[in-house]
Enzyme design. Structure first.
Site, PDB file in Angstrom:
ATOM      1  N   GLU A  86       0.470  -9.747  -1.277  1.00 43.53           N
ATOM      2  CA  GLU A  86      -0.958 -10.380  -1.094  1.00 43.53           C
ATOM      3  C   GLU A  86      -1.276 -10.564  -2.540  1.00 43.53           C
ATOM      4  O   GLU A  86      -2.137 -11.558  -3.098  1.00 43.53           O
ATOM      5  CB  GLU A  86      -1.769  -9.673   0.025  1.00 43.53           C
ATOM      6  CG  GLU A  86      -1.388  -9.714   1.223  1.00 43.53           C
ATOM      7  CD  GLU A  86      -2.251  -8.787   2.064  1.00 43.53           C
ATOM      8  OE1 GLU A  86      -2.062  -7.628   1.803  1.00 43.53           O
ATOM      9  OE2 GLU A  86      -2.779  -9.298   2.773  1.00 43.53           O
TER      10      GLU A  86
ATOM     11  N   GLU B  10       3.170  -5.677   7.522  1.00 40.03           N
ATOM     12  CA  GLU B  10       1.985  -4.725   8.218  1.00 40.03           C
ATOM     13  C   GLU B  10       2.061  -4.475   9.614  1.00 40.03           C
ATOM     14  O   GLU B  10       1.648  -3.573  10.402  1.00 40.03           O
ATOM     15  CB  GLU B  10       0.727  -5.474   7.817  1.00 40.03           C
ATOM     16  CG  GLU B  10       0.234  -5.219   6.450  1.00 40.03           C
ATOM     17  CD  GLU B  10       0.918  -6.127   5.462  1.00 40.03           C
ATOM     18  OE1 GLU B  10       1.829  -7.002   5.711  1.00 40.03           O
ATOM     19  OE2 GLU B  10       0.359  -6.026   4.328  1.00 40.03           O
TER      20      GLU B  10
ATOM     21  N   ALA C 294       0.662  -1.243  -0.065  1.00 41.06           N
ATOM     22  CA  ALA C 294       0.108   0.039  -0.019  1.00 41.06           C
ATOM     23  C   ALA C 294       0.668   1.044  -0.153  1.00 41.06           C
ATOM     24  O   ALA C 294       2.058   1.301   0.615  1.00 41.06           O
ATOM     25  CB  ALA C 294      -0.921   0.042   1.393  1.00 41.06           C
TER      26      ALA C 294
ATOM     27  N   GLY D 264       0.712  -5.674   0.408  1.00 40.78           N
ATOM     28  CA  GLY D 264      -0.043  -5.879  -0.494  1.00 40.78           C
ATOM     29  C   GLY D 264       0.613  -6.339  -1.803  1.00 40.78           C
ATOM     30  O   GLY D 264      -0.250  -7.278  -2.416  1.00 40.78           O
TER      31      GLY D 264
HETATM   32  N1  CAA Z   1       4.403   3.826   0.031  1.00 41.03           N
HETATM   33  C1  CAA Z   1       4.541   4.863  -0.830  1.00 41.03           C
HETATM   34  N2  CAA Z   1       6.105   5.128  -1.046  1.00 41.03           N
HETATM   35  C2  CAA Z   1       6.957   4.334  -1.028  1.00 41.03           C
HETATM   36  C3  CAA Z   1       6.662   2.920  -0.466  1.00 41.03           C
HETATM   37  C4  CAA Z   1       5.312   2.655   0.070  1.00 41.03           C
HETATM   38  N3  CAA Z   1       4.844   1.511   0.528  1.00 41.03           N
HETATM   39  N4  CAA Z   1       7.770   2.181  -0.171  1.00 41.03           N
HETATM   40  C5  CAA Z   1       8.736   2.989  -0.959  1.00 41.03           C
HETATM   41  N5  CAA Z   1       8.186   4.258  -1.396  1.00 41.03           N
HETATM   42  C6  CAA Z   1       8.858   5.356  -1.832  1.00 41.03           C
HETATM   43  C7  CAA Z   1       9.777   5.962  -0.875  1.00 41.03           C
HETATM   44  O1  CAA Z   1       9.110   6.990  -0.218  1.00 41.03           O
HETATM   45  C8  CAA Z   1      10.810   6.613  -1.899  1.00 41.03           C
HETATM   46  O2  CAA Z   1      10.181   8.018  -2.400  1.00 41.03           O
HETATM   47  P1  CAA Z   1      11.036   8.991  -2.389  1.00 41.03           P
HETATM   48  O3  CAA Z   1      12.365   8.765  -3.209  1.00 41.03           O
HETATM   49  O4  CAA Z   1      10.065  10.027  -2.877  1.00 41.03           O
HETATM   50  O5  CAA Z   1      11.512   9.411  -0.922  1.00 41.03           O
HETATM   51  C9  CAA Z   1      11.009   5.704  -2.889  1.00 41.03           C
HETATM   52  O6  CAA Z   1       9.713   4.857  -2.861  1.00 41.03           O
HETATM   53  C10 CAA Z   1      11.999   4.579  -2.815  1.00 41.03           C
HETATM   54  O7  CAA Z   1      12.166   3.823  -1.727  1.00 41.03           O
HETATM   55  P2  CAA Z   1      13.258   3.890  -0.576  1.00 41.03           P
HETATM   56  O8  CAA Z   1      14.326   5.281  -0.784  1.00 41.03           O
HETATM   57  O9  CAA Z   1      12.829   3.687   0.658  1.00 41.03           O
HETATM   58  O10 CAA Z   1      14.170   2.505  -1.284  1.00 41.03           O
HETATM   59  P3  CAA Z   1      14.915   1.483  -0.690  1.00 41.03           P
HETATM   60  O11 CAA Z   1      15.356   0.542  -1.566  1.00 41.03           O
HETATM   61  O12 CAA Z   1      15.807   2.240   0.314  1.00 41.03           O
HETATM   62  O13 CAA Z   1      13.834   0.816   0.376  1.00 41.03           O
HETATM   63  C11 CAA Z   1      11.805  -0.385   0.895  1.00 41.03           C
HETATM   64  C12 CAA Z   1      12.762   0.348  -0.011  1.00 41.03           C
HETATM   65  C13 CAA Z   1      12.495  -1.377   1.736  1.00 41.03           C
HETATM   66  C14 CAA Z   1      10.617  -0.856   0.306  1.00 41.03           C
HETATM   67  C15 CAA Z   1      11.249   0.706   1.679  1.00 41.03           C
HETATM   68  O14 CAA Z   1      11.094   2.060   1.120  1.00 41.03           O
HETATM   69  C16 CAA Z   1      10.186   0.354   2.806  1.00 41.03           C
HETATM   70  O15 CAA Z   1      10.342  -0.238   3.786  1.00 41.03           O
HETATM   71  N6  CAA Z   1       9.089   0.863   2.098  1.00 41.03           N
HETATM   72  C17 CAA Z   1       7.688   0.547   2.838  1.00 41.03           C
HETATM   73  C18 CAA Z   1       7.195  -0.862   2.627  1.00 41.03           C
HETATM   74  C19 CAA Z   1       5.873  -1.558   3.380  1.00 41.03           C
HETATM   75  O16 CAA Z   1       6.079  -1.227   4.557  1.00 41.03           O
HETATM   76  N7  CAA Z   1       5.087  -1.786   2.961  1.00 41.03           N
HETATM   77  C20 CAA Z   1       3.860  -2.486   3.314  1.00 41.03           C
HETATM   78  C21 CAA Z   1       2.859  -1.513   3.106  1.00 41.03           C
HETATM   79  S1  CAA Z   1       1.466  -1.997   4.160  1.00 41.03           S
HETATM   80  C22 CAA Z   1       0.298  -2.929   3.221  1.00 41.03           C
HETATM   81  O17 CAA Z   1       0.739  -3.151   1.942  1.00 41.03           O
HETATM   82  C23 CAA Z   1      -0.702  -3.461   3.602  1.00 41.03           C
HETATM   83  C24 CAA Z   1      -1.728  -3.773   2.530  1.00 41.03           C
HETATM   84  O18 CAA Z   1      -2.047  -3.204   1.453  1.00 41.03           O
HETATM   85  C25 CAA Z   1      -3.265  -3.931   3.281  1.00 41.03           C
END
Ligand code: CAA
Length: 271
Positions: A115, A135, A67, A112
């Site tokens: 998923e 999550e 998400a 997601g």
């Molecule tokens: N939502 C929005 N933007 C995201 C994102 C997310 N889930 N994950 C990454 N991005 C964006 C970052 O903010 C970044 O944008 P900017 O360059 O504008 O700052 C860009 O993508 C690149 O990300 P990183 O610089 O962080 O890249 P990285 O390689 O260092 O790390 C990562 C990548 C490990 C995926 C890290 O970004 C991260 O941990 N993201 C969160 C992942 C997460 O927690 N996902 C679960 C969401 S909950 C869910 O999915 C529930 C559901 O659907 C029901």
């Protein structure tokens, strides 16, 4: 980039590709993806010449990171749309496709994103892929089918371990526990290897593929006796099908079977 299409679609003969296309956000799931994916899949499921659907990414760094955390929470996670698409969770639209659906995964496959991959029938990944349901670290639970599908794919203990820790698994570990069933030789060859695999599936009987998906997936919600009845019914339908007759004739004549629609789709691909 604001107006970039979040999903790209491409047809290659009998194989349809649907690619996540938000490279700047690592394919984080936004409303565009939630709204368009079910409509695209329903259309492709209706198109008789499409025999296999592949879900992948337009870039190798990420399949999807789940998400979009930066987006404001939606008032409702339900899909409110027409065109014959069910009103369940939008991720269910993947599981509702009657044809084989392959997830071809490079890079991050998180939340997601995983998923969605779990709602596909077959998961192929590149050696650099990584998988997690993080999550818990956001004070949430996997709400797109993860708590229901992951245990049936990797077993209850492994599923709870993944979900309670939110830890990331690399592709080798994911392969070892059955989260993915195929690994490409490299990230660069993932597309080609997926294409070969998808074409191999597309050459098989689409009627048999559809009914075996139905028997297996619907059967999981049934008691054993009921599931066995469903299997017998569907088997009975296939026994007298043109594809089954063609397979028997091909065996006797020592040639490859040409299943209904497969040859035509193959020919179109070659032209
Ligand atoms: N939502 C929005 N933007 C995201 C994102 C997310 N889930 N994950 C990454 N991005 C964006 C970052 O903010 C970044 O944008 P900017 O360059 O504008 O700052 C860009 O993508 C690149 O990300 P990183 O610089 O962080 O890249 P990285 O390689 O260092 O790390 C990562 C990548 C490990 C995926 C890290 O970004 C991260 O941990 N993201 C969160 C992942 C997460 O927690 N996902 C679960 C969401 S909950 C869910 O999915 C529930 C559901 O659907 C029901």
């Amino acid at each position: 980039m604001a107006n970039q299409a979040p999903l790209l679609t491409k047809r290659e003969g009998p194989v349809a590709w649907v690619s996540f296309n938000r490279p700047d956000a690592l394919n984080a799931i936004n409303d565009g993806i939630r709204e368009q994916l079910p409509l695209i899949l329903a259309d492709l499921d209706r198109e008789s010449e499409v025999r296999v659907i592949v879900l992948n990414s337009s870039q190798l760094r990420s399949f999807s990171v789940g998400a979009d955390i930066k987006e404001a929470p939606r008032s409702t996670p339900e899909l409110q749309t027409g065109r014959g698409v069910s009103k369940g969770s939008w991720i269910e639209s993947i599981a509702e496709v009657s044809k084989p659906v392959i997830a071809s995964i490079a890079g991050y496959c998180l939340g997601g994103g995983l998923e969605m991959a779990l709602a596909c029938d077959i998961r192929i990944a590149s050696p650099d892929a990584s998988f997690a349901l993080p999550e818990i670290n956001l004070g949430l639970l996997p709400g797109g089918g993860g708590t229901q599908r992951l245990p049936s794919v990797v077993g209850l203990g492994r599923a709870l371990d993944m979900m309670l820790t939110g830890e990331r698994l690399n592709a080798t570990r994911a392969y070892d526990i059955g989260l993915i069933t195929r690994l490409s030789s490299s990230a660069e060859t993932l597309f080609e290897e997926t294409r070969d695999f998808a074409n191999m599936l597309a050459a098989k009987s689409s009627t048999a593929a559809k009914l075996l998906k139905q028997s297996t997936l619907r059967g999981m919600d049934l008691q054993l006796a009921e599931g066995l009845r469903l299997e017998r019914d569907l088997f009975g339908r296939l026994r007298h099908s043109p594809d089954s007759a063609e397979a028997a004739a091909a065996f006797t004549e020592k040639r490859a079977a040409a299943f209904h629609g497969a040859a035509m789709a193959q020919q179109r691909q070659e032209n």
